[in-house]
Write a protein that holds these residues in place. Structure first.
Motif, short mmCIF file in Angstrom:
data_model
loop_
_atom_site.label_atom_id
_atom_site.label_comp_id
_atom_site.label_asym_id
_atom_site.label_seq_id
_atom_site.Cartn_x
_atom_site.Cartn_y
_atom_site.Cartn_z
N GLU A 529 0.85 -1.19 0.00
CA GLU A 529 0.00 0.00 0.00
C GLU A 529 0.88 1.24 0.00
O GLU A 529 2.02 1.22 0.50
N VAL A 530 0.35 2.31 -0.54
CA VAL A 530 1.11 3.55 -0.69
C VAL A 530 1.63 4.03 0.67
O VAL A 530 0.90 4.04 1.67
N GLY A 531 2.90 4.41 0.69
CA GLY A 531 3.54 4.93 1.88
C GLY A 531 4.28 3.91 2.70
O GLY A 531 5.07 4.27 3.58
N LYS A 532 4.04 2.62 2.45
CA LYS A 532 4.73 1.58 3.21
C LYS A 532 6.10 1.27 2.60
O LYS A 532 6.40 1.65 1.46
N VAL A 533 6.91 0.57 3.38
CA VAL A 533 8.24 0.19 2.91
C VAL A 533 8.10 -0.76 1.72
O VAL A 533 7.24 -1.67 1.74
N ALA A 534 8.93 -0.59 0.72
CA ALA A 534 8.87 -1.40 -0.50
C ALA A 534 9.59 -2.72 -0.30
O ALA A 534 10.67 -2.98 -0.83
N ASN A 535 8.98 -3.58 0.52
CA ASN A 535 9.46 -4.93 0.75
C ASN A 535 8.49 -5.90 0.08
O ASN A 535 7.30 -5.91 0.40
N THR A 559 13.64 -11.53 -3.28
CA THR A 559 12.92 -10.51 -2.53
C THR A 559 13.36 -9.13 -2.99
O THR A 559 14.47 -8.94 -3.47
N VAL A 560 12.45 -8.18 -2.83
CA VAL A 560 12.78 -6.76 -2.97
C VAL A 560 12.78 -6.19 -1.56
O VAL A 560 11.79 -6.34 -0.83
N PHE A 561 13.90 -5.59 -1.16
CA PHE A 561 14.00 -5.03 0.18
C PHE A 561 14.31 -3.54 0.06
O PHE A 561 15.32 -3.16 -0.53
N GLN A 562 13.41 -2.71 0.58
CA GLN A 562 13.52 -1.26 0.48
C GLN A 562 13.75 -0.82 -0.97
O GLN A 562 14.54 0.07 -1.26
N GLY A 563 13.06 -1.53 -1.87
CA GLY A 563 13.11 -1.17 -3.28
C GLY A 563 14.25 -1.79 -4.06
O GLY A 563 14.33 -1.62 -5.29
N ARG A 564 15.12 -2.56 -3.41
CA ARG A 564 16.29 -3.15 -4.07
C ARG A 564 16.06 -4.64 -4.28
O ARG A 564 15.62 -5.34 -3.36
N TRP A 565 16.38 -5.14 -5.46
CA TRP A 565 16.14 -6.52 -5.83
C TRP A 565 17.26 -7.43 -5.33
O TRP A 565 18.45 -7.17 -5.55
N PHE A 566 16.87 -8.54 -4.65
CA PHE A 566 17.81 -9.55 -4.15
C PHE A 566 17.34 -10.92 -4.63
O PHE A 566 16.48 -11.55 -4.00
#
Length: 615
Positions: A529-535, A559-566
């Motif tokens: 949802e908008v505003g939440k951490v991009a996990n 996984t995507v953690f804080q917008g970064r792809w792992f």
């Protein structure tokens, strides 16, 4: 860098409507927009952005959460020779289960032989974790002496609440020395049997733990195990966990900062202060609260979603009764023997006595803490609920969110009380799957064993329900936990307590938004949802559309953690490999046909010794 727009075959938001989208925009690690690709692009407008279609064939879930695990225990147990009641698939090695006394002793003897073949000195410790008497038969120091009379051996029981030593181990730790045990609380000494080399509950945690820590929790072992655990959690899609009652052995926090806080570690590590240690030490109230505040300041959780490591402010872990896996929980009715008769010699233990639990609960409650309470037996739960009821009479609190942790044994009347008192539940859904068969044969009997973890009863009352692995009590695998709760299929293949099976939607909430709610993090984590951490956890199938029995076959892509792809690295044993490798016969697979049939000579001698002891 601008905004990144991720597209996916399906985005399961876990919002209030459990709605589905196809695109998510991420800006500086937070969710900027969710919806169809056209809707998201319209929301982005003229801002600089890129479209990432990497997940076009996959399903995006909210970052999965393990509500409760133990990093030091997980790191340490899984860095030993794992010989357990179930298979363990770690990133670089699969440990097949030992299903019998014969298999267990063979594997332990083989591990000792490998150490000798690898040139290990006779005084180097052999540590193993996973033993359980209901699967693996009786164990004591004399049996372990037949595995090795010279090498110190430490066997950590499956529950982590018990420990066994051979004679060499007892000698190395000075337990046979004159004067050993003088001045120790008699109640603690009562949970240690030196003759058998067996320590349990307070005897292990307060007596043996400090002696064996330098070897079992050596910096080298801990670092190796913690790095393995990071990879293990990632392969299972975990993006956040909580360590309740943080165990901070010397050097542990510095290692946490180095490994869990590393920029390439793709999950949040949260911690609760420990309320048990200060209680058992008789620490004064002012000193106890000051200690907790000092821990909060070690890693404050002041900026949402930014700190990799953080203590939850004013949240604490307390304990009631003993471990379920050891059958040391406090039960209202007697335990049963194998014939179904009451066994007056089998009883539970208190970790904190009811008097100590009452005193410490009042301290933290009156100070405004959210309390997470380890409790396993229905008698233990009765004491917990009586105590919370007393707190509410004396000092009513709105939204206290007291967490009933583990929730192994309960009654319907007790669940009514949980609801009335405003408590919430964090259940371990693996209990009936892993233990109902054996506990039905001895200890609880079929009815009580099958009704462990009454999850549907909790949902029926509208009580928030989250799931945890309690790693290493269960695999830290949220999709696996979902499967356990939805299917409740035991090791023998039957369904335990079918009326307590829950929907896939409820199970998904239990490892996302409801887990975040139990931490007071529902405004930051747990849904897309908008505003939440991009996990996000990226999987190959939508859990909402697969057949319930197919849940455990879903593979985690990364996984995507804080917008970064792992991505899950090539060559790592992904979570779905449990099904894929079973019966393959490949090295390290679960088909270990020679194990039961090639028992070495020392294992045969151990078997003879067990038979003689039994006689």
């Amino acid at each position: 860098m601008g905004i990144t727009v991720f597209t996916a075959a399906s985005v399961v938001t876990v919002d209030d409507e459990m709605s589905t989208a196809h695109a998510v925009a991420v800006d500086e690690g937070l969710i900027f927009a969710v919806g169809s690709l056209d809707e998201v692009i319209a929301e982005v407008g003229e801002r600089e952005h890129t479209i990432n279609a990497k997940f076009a064939e996959y399903v995006m879930l909210p970052g999965l959460i393990d509500q409760h695990l133990h990093p030091i225990l997980g790191a340490t147990t899984l860095a030993t020779e794992v010989i357990a009641t179930e298979d363990w698939a770690l990133p670089d090695r699969i440990y097949p289960a030992a299903h019998s006394n014969e298999e267990y002793l063979a594997k332990l003897s083989e591990a000792n032989g490998r150490m000798s073949d690898d040139g290990a000195d006779d005084d180097e410790w052999l540590f193993s974790w996973g033993y359980h008497q209901l699967w693996h038969g009786g164990l004591n120091r004399h049996v372990l002496d037949l595995v090795s009379a010279t090498r110190p051996i430490g066997v950590w029981q499956r529950s982590c609440h018990e420990f066994y030593l051979n004679t060499a181990g007892l000698q190395v730790l000075g337990i046979f020395d004159d004067g050993w045990g003088e001045g120790v609380d008699p109640e603690i000494l009562a949970t240690a049997d030196i003759e058998s080399g067996h320590f349990w509950e307070r005897g292990f945690f307060n007596l043996l733990f400090r002696l064996v820590t330098p070897m079992l929790f050596s910096p080298e072992r801990l670092e190796r195990g913690l790095r393995q655990m990071v990879r293990y959690l990632h392969q299972n899609g975990v993006t956040a966990f909580n360590e309740p009652g943080a165990i901070l052995v010397p050097g542990a926090w510095e290692m946490y900062e180095q490994i869990l806080g590393d920029e390439d570690t793709p999950f949040f590590s949260y911690f609760l202060t420990d309320g048990r240690g200060p209680a058992e030490q008789g620490m004064a109230h002012d000193e106890t609260l000051a200690r907790a505040e000092k821990q909060f300041q070690m890693a404050p959780d002041g900026v949402p979603g930014t700190g990799k490591l953080a203590f939850f402010p004013k949240q604490v872990k307390l304990f009631a009764d003993g471990a379920i896996i050891s059958q040391l929980m406090q039960m209202k009715d007697l335990y049963l023997d194998r014939d179904g008769n009451p066994n007056p010699h089998h009883h539970g233990e208190w970790i904190l006595t009811p008097e100590m639990f009452e005193e410490r609960t009042k301290l933290y409650w009156d100070a405004g803490f959210q309390i997470h309470i380890h409790v396993n037996g229905d008698l233990g739960l009765e004491v917990v609920l009586d105590t919370i009821e007393q707190r509410m009479r004396e000092h009513p609190r709105i939204d206290h969110r007291t967490v009933i942790v583990h929730f192994a044994n309960s009654t319907e009347a007790q669940i009514d009380r949980i609801d009335k008192l405003g408590c919430i539940v964090s259940s371990n859904p693996y209990y009936p799957v892993g233990f109902a068969d054996k506990f039905g044969e001895v200890g609880l009997g079929p009815e009580r064993a099958d009704l462990m973890a009454r999850n549907q009863s909790v949902i029926d009352r509208g009580i928030p329900l989250s799931f945890h692995s309690d790693l290493p009590m269960g695999r830290s695998d949220p999709i696996g936990m979902m499967s356990c709760a939805v299917n409740r299929v035991t090791q023998s293949g039957r369904v335990a307590g079918p009326e307590q099976r829950i929907s896939i939607e409820a199970a998904l909430r239990a490892v996302t938004i409801d887990a975040a709610h139990s931490w007071r993090k529902e405004h930051e984590l747990g849904s897309i949802e908008v505003g939440k951490v991009a996990n996000f956890t990226i999987v190959d199938q939508n859990p909402l559309t697969v057949a319930p029995l197919d849940l455990d076959g879903i593979a985690v892509v990364g996984t995507v953690f804080q917008g970064r792809w792992f991505p899950v690295a090539a060559g790592v044993a992904g979570r779905a490999s449990l099904t894929a490798t079973r019966g393959s016969g490949s090295p390290g697979s679960f088909t270990d046909a020679g194990a039961a049939g090639c028992i070495c000579d020392v294992a045969r001698e151990v078997m003879r010794a067990l038979a003689a002891n039994a006689a």
